[in-house]
Enzyme design. Structure first.
Site, PDB file in Angstrom:
ATOM      1  N   LYS A   1       0.549  -1.859 -13.665  1.00  0.00           N
ATOM      2  CA  LYS A   1      -0.144  -2.457 -12.340  1.00  0.00           C
ATOM      3  C   LYS A   1      -2.044  -1.773 -13.223  1.00  0.00           C
ATOM      4  O   LYS A   1      -2.173  -0.658 -13.465  1.00  0.00           O
ATOM      5  CB  LYS A   1       0.393  -2.088 -11.337  1.00  0.00           C
ATOM      6  CG  LYS A   1      -0.507  -0.509 -10.890  1.00  0.00           C
ATOM      7  CD  LYS A   1      -1.958  -0.638 -10.232  1.00  0.00           C
ATOM      8  CE  LYS A   1      -2.163   1.192  -9.614  1.00  0.00           C
ATOM      9  NZ  LYS A   1      -3.581   1.016  -9.428  1.00  0.00           N
TER      10      LYS A   1
ATOM     11  N   ASP B   1       2.321   4.871  -4.128  1.00  0.00           N
ATOM     12  CA  ASP B   1       2.299   3.406  -5.172  1.00  0.00           C
ATOM     13  C   ASP B   1       4.419   3.239  -5.076  1.00  0.00           C
ATOM     14  O   ASP B   1       3.684   1.848  -5.889  1.00  0.00           O
ATOM     15  CB  ASP B   1       1.978   3.968  -6.610  1.00  0.00           C
ATOM     16  CG  ASP B   1      -0.159   3.912  -6.968  1.00  0.00           C
ATOM     17  OD1 ASP B   1      -0.164   3.432  -5.758  1.00  0.00           O
ATOM     18  OD2 ASP B   1      -0.899   3.931  -7.006  1.00  0.00           O
TER      19      ASP B   1
END
Length: 290
Positions: free
Chosen positions: A10, A136
């Site tokens: 990401k 996350d």
């Protein structure tokens, strides 16, 4: 039974810190985006009850400290799983890069083991378990383009990022996330990015406006110590990027291009820069739509 999973990296299209909880966790508002840089994980159950992890790189820890192993142990204990698992990791995502490389591998483990061990858990439950191991990981389970709030676990899926090319470069330095946040806490944040504006630009498909609003409150901290970040952003901008930014706590930098040929030029210019880098020519991706 054998299962293969792809775990995507990401980047942050915006990262703001709005406070700090009593337990030390920072309260954030972020726009998260998967890019087409990925690790591959293979899972095969065994009857020994052991969690056995191997990897294609000697520097990757394969003991109980690895998040993949922690996920497997957590699921075994939570749901009384007697079976074990043999896992092989092919690591491509740069390590300690601000790209959630460990978290996305952990997310892949949740998804694969849920299937391998027939646990029947939905993504909501997997995210509840995941936040106990890393803030996350829930985003990495859901994937795509998302607004992350709280400590990163409060997620709102938004429209896909406009099509573009993304050049990603990690310099040969390691940045301590703890150090970055400690430095951030020692001073007042002067410029908060317009997270709502970034979201609006994404939902309207306006790539140029989105790039004009992207900001990361951690970047001034990291870039003040590591000049490589500014150099990489300058090289990408010179090559034609409409925006170049640091992701997470760094040191990885990404450049957004609205022209694939210019992106290739940017990629080649970084490869020829003489800097020690891991460089990728990539783009935004939504794993849920593959």
């Amino acid at each position: 039974m054998k299962i293969e999973r792809t775990a995507y990296a990401k980047i942050n299209l915006g990262l703001d810190v709005t406070g700090r909880r009593d337990d030390g966790y920072h309260i954030v508002r972020m726009i998260m985006q998967n890019v087409d840089i990925y690790d591959t994980l293979t899972f095969e159950d065994n009857d020994t009850g052991e969690v056995v992890l191997t990897a294609n790189q000697d520097t990757i820890p394969t003991d109980g400290s690895n998040l993949i192993c922690k996920v497997a142990k957590q699921l075994q204990e939570e749901y009384g799983v007697k079976k074990g698992v043999n896992i092989h990791l092919v690591k491509r995502i740069p390590v300690a890069a601000g790209m959630a490389g460990g978290s996305t591998d952990g997310a892949a483990a949740y998804m694969a083991l849920n299937e391998l061990w027939n646990l029947g858990l939905d993504k909501k439950r997997l995210c509840e378990l995941a936040v106990k191991l890393g803030a996350d990981i829930p985003y990495c389970i859901l994937g795509g383009t998302a607004l992350a709030e709280g400590i990163g676990e409060e997620l709102t899926i938004i429209s896909d990022m406009p099509k573009c090319s993304i050049v990603v470069a990690k310099p040969n330095i390691d940045v301590s996330t703890g150090w970055v946040y400690k430095e951030l806490d020692s001073k007042e944040i002067e410029n908060h990015p317009d997270i709502d504006g970034i979201r609006k630009a994404i939902e309207e498909g306006n790539l140029e406006e989105m790039c004009g609003l992207i900001g990361n409150v951690l970047e001034p901290v990291t870039s003040s110590k590591y000049e490589e970040i500014g150099k990489l952003e300058a090289l990408l901008t010179k090559a034609g990027a409409i925006g170049a930014f640091m992701t997470g706590s760094g040191p990885t930098v990404f450049g957004i291009f609205d022209d694939e040929a210019l992106a290739k030029k940017g990629y080649e210019s970084l490869c020829d820069s003489g800097m020690k880098l891991q460089v990728f020519l990539s783009g935004p991706i939504n794993p849920n739509k593959l």
